[in-house]
Design a protein around this motif. Structure first.
Motif, PDB file in Angstrom:
ATOM      1  N   SER A 139      -3.436   6.154 -10.486  1.00 16.68           N
ATOM      2  CA  SER A 139      -3.465   6.856 -11.742  1.00 16.68           C
ATOM      3  C   SER A 139      -2.837   6.270 -13.086  1.00 16.68           C
ATOM      4  N   ALA A 140      -2.641   4.662 -12.751  1.00 21.36           N
ATOM      5  CA  ALA A 140      -2.136   3.645 -13.919  1.00 21.36           C
ATOM      6  C   ALA A 140      -3.409   2.916 -14.131  1.00 21.36           C
ATOM      7  N   VAL A 141      -3.920   2.777 -13.897  1.00 21.69           N
ATOM      8  CA  VAL A 141      -5.651   2.352 -14.226  1.00 21.69           C
ATOM      9  C   VAL A 141      -5.974   3.353 -15.696  1.00 21.69           C
ATOM     10  N   MET A 142      -5.416   4.863 -15.081  1.00 20.54           N
ATOM     11  CA  MET A 142      -6.277   6.186 -15.697  1.00 20.54           C
ATOM     12  C   MET A 142      -4.913   6.207 -17.458  1.00 20.54           C
ATOM     13  N   HIS A 143      -4.287   5.520 -17.181  1.00 17.38           N
ATOM     14  CA  HIS A 143      -2.892   6.294 -17.930  1.00 17.38           C
ATOM     15  C   HIS A 143      -2.758   4.544 -19.305  1.00 17.38           C
ATOM     16  N   LEU A 144      -3.506   3.655 -18.433  1.00 15.81           N
ATOM     17  CA  LEU A 144      -3.811   2.574 -19.029  1.00 15.81           C
ATOM     18  C   LEU A 144      -4.582   2.628 -19.984  1.00 15.81           C
ATOM     19  N   ARG A 145      -6.188   2.968 -19.540  1.00 18.49           N
ATOM     20  CA  ARG A 145      -7.281   3.091 -20.173  1.00 18.49           C
ATOM     21  C   ARG A 145      -6.516   3.890 -21.748  1.00 18.49           C
ATOM     22  N   GLU A 146      -5.640   5.172 -21.498  1.00 21.78           N
ATOM     23  CA  GLU A 146      -5.750   6.144 -22.691  1.00 21.78           C
ATOM     24  C   GLU A 146      -4.665   5.121 -23.601  1.00 21.78           C
ATOM     25  N   PRO A 197       4.157  12.941  -8.624  1.00 23.90           N
ATOM     26  CA  PRO A 197       3.778  12.665  -6.737  1.00 23.90           C
ATOM     27  C   PRO A 197       2.144  11.747  -7.269  1.00 23.90           C
ATOM     28  N   THR A 198       1.927  11.293  -5.969  1.00 18.97           N
ATOM     29  CA  THR A 198       0.313  10.417  -6.191  1.00 18.97           C
ATOM     30  C   THR A 198      -0.131   9.881  -5.201  1.00 18.97           C
ATOM     31  N   SER A 199      -0.528  10.011  -4.336  1.00 16.86           N
ATOM     32  CA  SER A 199      -1.222   9.429  -3.140  1.00 16.86           C
ATOM     33  C   SER A 199      -1.555   7.782  -3.164  1.00 16.86           C
ATOM     34  N   PRO A 226       0.833  -1.398   0.224  1.00 15.98           N
ATOM     35  CA  PRO A 226       0.109  -0.075   0.142  1.00 15.98           C
ATOM     36  C   PRO A 226       0.959   1.033   0.253  1.00 15.98           C
ATOM     37  N   GLU A 227       2.489   1.661   0.080  1.00 15.01           N
ATOM     38  CA  GLU A 227       2.719   2.080  -0.311  1.00 15.01           C
ATOM     39  C   GLU A 227       3.423   2.991  -1.033  1.00 15.01           C
ATOM     40  N   PRO A 228       3.176   3.979  -1.666  1.00  9.33           N
ATOM     41  CA  PRO A 228       3.522   3.831  -2.995  1.00  9.33           C
ATOM     42  C   PRO A 228       4.762   4.579  -3.134  1.00  9.33           C
ATOM     43  N   SER A 229       5.995   4.394  -1.745  1.00  7.61           N
ATOM     44  CA  SER A 229       7.280   5.090  -2.923  1.00  7.61           C
ATOM     45  C   SER A 229       7.626   3.124  -2.954  1.00  7.61           C
ATOM     46  N   CYS A 230       6.991   2.324  -3.084  1.00  8.75           N
ATOM     47  CA  CYS A 230       7.130   0.965  -3.038  1.00  8.75           C
ATOM     48  C   CYS A 230       6.216   0.942  -4.686  1.00  8.75           C
ATOM     49  N   GLN A 231       5.370   1.569  -5.218  1.00  3.05           N
ATOM     50  CA  GLN A 231       4.321   1.068  -5.767  1.00  3.05           C
ATOM     51  C   GLN A 231       5.234   1.563  -7.149  1.00  3.05           C
ATOM     52  N   LEU A 232       5.749   2.864  -7.267  1.00  5.61           N
ATOM     53  CA  LEU A 232       6.251   4.318  -7.549  1.00  5.61           C
ATOM     54  C   LEU A 232       7.101   3.640  -8.358  1.00  5.61           C
ATOM     55  N   PRO A 233       8.134   2.970  -8.389  1.00  2.00           N
ATOM     56  CA  PRO A 233       9.734   2.633  -9.348  1.00  2.00           C
ATOM     57  C   PRO A 233       8.965   1.178  -9.894  1.00  2.00           C
ATOM     58  N   ARG A 234       8.048   0.781  -8.882  1.00  2.83           N
ATOM     59  CA  ARG A 234       7.175  -0.703 -10.223  1.00  2.83           C
ATOM     60  C   ARG A 234       6.944   0.076 -11.418  1.00  2.83           C
TER      61      ARG A 234
END
Length: 640
Positions: free
Chosen positions: A250-257, A243-245, A203-211
Motif C-alpha cells: 500500500s505504501a508503494v502505491m501511495h508513494l507512486r501517487e 487495515p491491510t495485510s 513482517p508483522e503489519p502491526s509493526c509496519q503500520l505505525p512506522r
C-alpha cells in the motif's frame, strides 16, 4: 559470500517454496553486490534467520558453516564509512518525528558570514573570552540578524539589496565545511532511517503500520506548502491508514501517487529524478517473509521525496522573495530577528534570571531632572531608567552569560543585550553633544553676516567628535588640545589675535568645562536628557491616543473613481504572521522642542538624529519584551 550463497541455493533446489530461504538468498545477494546495504542490516536479525533455517533443516551445523557465518559477521560488523549514494543530504528534512534544521522551518534563511569575516561582530572570536565558541557563534549570528533588521547598511554590502542576504541551499560546487551541529544531525538522521528500515523489515503489519504512519506525517508536513489542500495526496496522507495485510505494498502505491503529483508541479530539472523513482516503484522487489529490500525501497523513496520537496520549497521561496518589495523584506527580517533574539536570550539567560535582574535595575532610579507627563508613570519608568543610563559617564554594558557573572556599573538587563552596542554609540553621541554645546558657550556666537563662521566652528568641532565615536581609521584619539585649538581659533575670528595669557585662560576654561562635574556641563546634560525623555513620552502618548481611533487609511474594496488599466499580475498570497506588525505600523513622529543651549542649527540636526536612534531602540525593545517591560515577568506564551 559466494560459498554461503551456493550452499543456500542448493537447499533451495530441495525446498523451492520456502519463503524464508528465498528471502535470505535475496538479501545475501544484495549484500554481495552492494556493500552499502550492510549499514542497514544487523547481525542479530540475520543470525535469527539462519537459526530458523537450521530449525527447518535447511542449514547444517558444521565447522565449515561456522567459518562462513564468522566471515559474514565480520562483513556486517566492519561497515564502510561511506554512506549509500542514494542517501540525501541531511539537515533539511522537516518532520516532527525526527530532528530538522531550523532553516527548513522558515520561509527564508539568512546568509550568515563566517565568524572571522563578519562585519561588526558582537563578540570578536579573536578576543580571549570565557564563553564556548559555539555560544559565541550563536550570539554573533543573532546580532548579525539584529543589525540586518535595525541597521542594514552596516552589514549589507554596497550596491546590494536585502534580498541578496536571503538565500536557501548553497550552490552546486560550493564547498561547505560541516559544523559540529551538522555532524550530530547526520548521526541522528542516520539512526532514524536505520530504525525505520528495521521496523518496516518486520513482517508483522502491526509493526509496519505505525512506522508508515509516522513517515506519512513527515511527508504531509513537507508537501502541504506545495500541493493544494484538496489534493488526493494530502487527503491520503492525513487520513488514518486502512487495515491491510500488506502495508508496504500500500505504501508503494501511495508513494507512486505522491511522485506523480510532484512531477506535475516541479521544475523540469527534477523530472528525470522523479521518473527514476517512479520506475523503481513500478518494479518493486518480490515480497517475502522478511521484506528488507521492499522496506529499503520505501524508506529511500520517502527520503528522496523529502529532499525534492525541500528543493521545490526553496525554489518557491526564492520566487516569492523576488516578488516582494524591500519594505516587505525588511518587515519579514524584523519579525524573524525579534523572534530569534527573544528565543536565544531566554534559552541562555533563563526566565528566572531575567525576572530577578529586571526589578533590581529598575529600582536603581535616581533621576537628575523632573520628568513631565506620563513618562513618570510606572509603565514608562523603564524609559526614564534607560535615559538615565544613557546620561551616565560610565559606559553602558551588558553582562556576558558566564557561569559567574561580574557586576558592572551601568550594566543593562539581558533583554537589551543585542541593543547594547547601539545604545553605547547613542551614549557617546549624547556626551559629544553636551561637549559641543559646552564649548559653544566659550565663544561669542556672531550674528548676522558672520554667522557662517560660528557654524564653521561647530562643523569642525563635530567632525573631530564624530570621528572619535565611529572610530574612523587614522582618526586617533581626540585630545583635549584639539578641542581647545578649535575654541581658540573661533575666538580669534571674533577678537582678532589673543594674547598668550588670554589663550592660556581660554584653554584652562575648555578643560574645566569638559569636566563632568562642571556646572555648565551638568546643566546642559540635564536639559538634553529631559528633552529626550519628554520626546519619548509625547510620542507614546500620541500613539496611545491614536490606537483608540484607528481605521483603514484607504478603502480596500469597492470601485475607485478612476482606475488605470494594468497588466494582469500573479497574486502572491503572503502569510501575515511572517511580517512584523510593529515595523509596518505608522508611528507618530518624534516632537522635539527647543533645547536651550543646543539651538545651533548643526547641533539641532544631530539632536534629532540621536533622538530618533533612541526611539528606534526603545520601540525594538517594546516589540520583543512587552511582557517584561509592562509586568516585569516573562510570559511563556508571548508571541512576537
Amino acid at each position: 559470500m559466494e560459498a554461503i550463497l551456493s550452499k543456500l541455493k542448493a537447499k533451495a533446489d530441495i525446498a523451492p517454496d520456502n519463503a524464508l530461504l528465498r528471502d535470505t538468498i535475496s538479501l545475501l545477494t544484495d549484500l554481495h553486490h552492494n556493500e552499502a546495504i550492510t549499514q542497514r542490516v544487523t547481525w542479530d536479525s540475520l543470525i535469527r534467520d539462519f537459526q530458523r533455517l537450521q530449525d527447518q533443516g535447511l542449514w547444517d551445523i558444521s565447522e565449515d558453516n561456522e567459518k562462513l557465518l564468522h566471515t559474514l559477521r565480520s562483513l556486517l560488523t566492519t561497515r564502510p564509512s561511506k554512506g549509500s549514494d542514494r542517501t540525501p543530504a541531511t539537515g533539511n528534512i522537516p518532520a516532527p518525528s525526527h530532528p530538522a534544521s531550523k532553516a527548513s522551518q522558515d520561509s527564508f534563511s539568512i546568509i550568515y558570514p563566517d565568524s572571522e569575516s563578519a562585519p561588526s561582530p558582537l563578540i570578536p572570536t579573536s578576543d580571549p573570552i570565557l564563553l564556548p565558541l559555539e555560544l559565541v557563534e550563536i550570539l554573533n549570528r543573532t546580532y548579525f540578524h539584529h543589525l540586518l533588521a535595525t541597521d542594514p547598511k552596516r552589514v549589507v554590502p554596497p550596491g546590494k539589496s536585502l534580498s541578496s542576504m536571503l538565500s536557501g541551499s548553497p550552490k552546486e560546487g560550493d564547498v561547505v565545511k560541516p559544523t559540529l551541529r551538522d555532524k550530530v544531525e547526520d548521526l541522528v538522521h542516520k539512526a532514524f532511517w536505520d530504525e525505520a528500515v528495521e521496523s518496516l523489515s518486520n513482517p508483522e503489519p502491526s509493526c509496519q503500520l505505525p512506522r508508515i504512519k509516522s513517515l506519512y506525517q513527515d511527508l504531509l508536513i513537507a508537501l502541504t506548502p506545495l500541493l493544494p489542500s484538496q489534493s488526493p495526496v494530502i487527503t491520503t496522507l492525513s487520513s488514518p491508514l486502512p487495515p491491510t495485510s500488506s502495508p508496504l505494498d500500500s505504501a508503494v502505491m501511495h508513494l507512486r501517487e505522491v511522485l506523480t503529483s510532484l512531477r506535475k508541479r516541479c521544475a523540469p530539472v527534477q523530472d528525470e529524478e522523479l521518473d527514476d523513482l517512479l520506475r523503481s516503484l513500478d518494479e518493486p522487489p518480490l515480497r517475502s517473509s522478511r521484506p528488507i529490500s521492499l522496506a529499503m525501497l520505501v524508506v529511500d523513496t520517502v527520503k528522496s521525496i523529502l529532499r525534492i520537496s525541500d528543493i521545490m520549497r526553496e525554489q518557491l521561496s526564492q520566487f516569492v522573495l523576488g516578488s516582494m518589495t524591500e519594505q516587505q523584506l525588511q518587515s519579514m527580517i524584523s519579525k524573524q530577528a525579534k523572534t530569534k533574539e527573544r528565543k536565544d536570550i531566554l534559552d541562555i539567560w533563563k526566565c528566572w534570571r531575567i525576572e530577578c535582574i529586571w526589578p533590581v535595575w529598575l529600582g536603581d532610579y535616581q533621576p537628575s531632572f523632573q520628568a513631565n507627563g506620563v513618562v513618570a508613570e510606572p509603565q514608562f519608568k523603564w524609559i526614564m531608567r534607560l535615559v538615565l543610563a544613557l546620561g551616565s559617564s560610565t559606559p553602558i554594558s551588558c553582562q556576558l552569560p558566564t557561569r559567574e557573572p561580574q557586576s558592572h556599573e551601568n550594566s543593562l538587563p539581558p533583554i537589551f543585550f543585542f541593543s547594547t552596542p547601539a545604545l553605547l554609540e547613542i551614549q557617546n553621541y549624547l556626551q559629544a553633544l553636551v561637549i559641543a554645546a559646552s564649548l559653544r558657550t566659550l565663544i561669542r556666537a556672531p550674528q548676522g553676516a558672520q554667522g557662517n563662521d560660528a557654524m564653521s566652528f561647530m562643523e569642525r568641532l563635530w567632525i573631530l567628535l564624530n570621528a572619535e565615536i565611529i572610530e574612523e581609521p587614522g582618526s586617533g584619539d581626540t585630545k583635549l588640545v584639539n578641542l581647545a585649538d578649535e575654541v581658540v581659533r573661533a575666538r580669534q575670528l571674533d577678537d582678532a589675535m589673543l594674547s598668550g595669557e588670554e589663550e592660556t585662560r581660554l584653554r584652562a576654561a575648555v578643560a574645566r568645562t569638559l569636566n563632568h562635574n562642571d556646572p555648565v556641563f551638568m546643566l546642559l546634560q540635564k536639559r538634553i536628557l529631559k528633552a529626550l525623555a519628554d520626546a519619548l513620552r509625547h510620542q507614546r502618548s500620541e500613539s496611545k491616543q491614536a490606537g483608540a481611533h484607528t481605521g483603514p487609511h484607504r478603502m480596500q474594496t469597492g470601485q475607485h473613481g478612476k482606475r488605470t488599466e494594468k497588466r494582469a499580475r500573479i497574486a502572491i498570497v503572503l502569510n501575515p504572521e511572517e511580517f512584523d506588525a510593529a515595523h509596518d505600523a505608522e508611528t507618530p513622529q518624534l516632537t522635539i522642542g527647543r533645547v536651550q543651549g543646543f539651538e545651533d542649527e548643526h547641533l539641532r540636526k544631530v539632536v534629532e538624529e540621536v533622538f530618533v536612534k533612541v526611539d528606534e531602540c526603545v520601540r525594538w525593545a517594546e516589540g520583543v519584551w512587552q511582557d517584561v517591560l509592562q509586568l516585569g515577568v516573562v510570559d511563556r506564551e508571548y508571541v512576537v
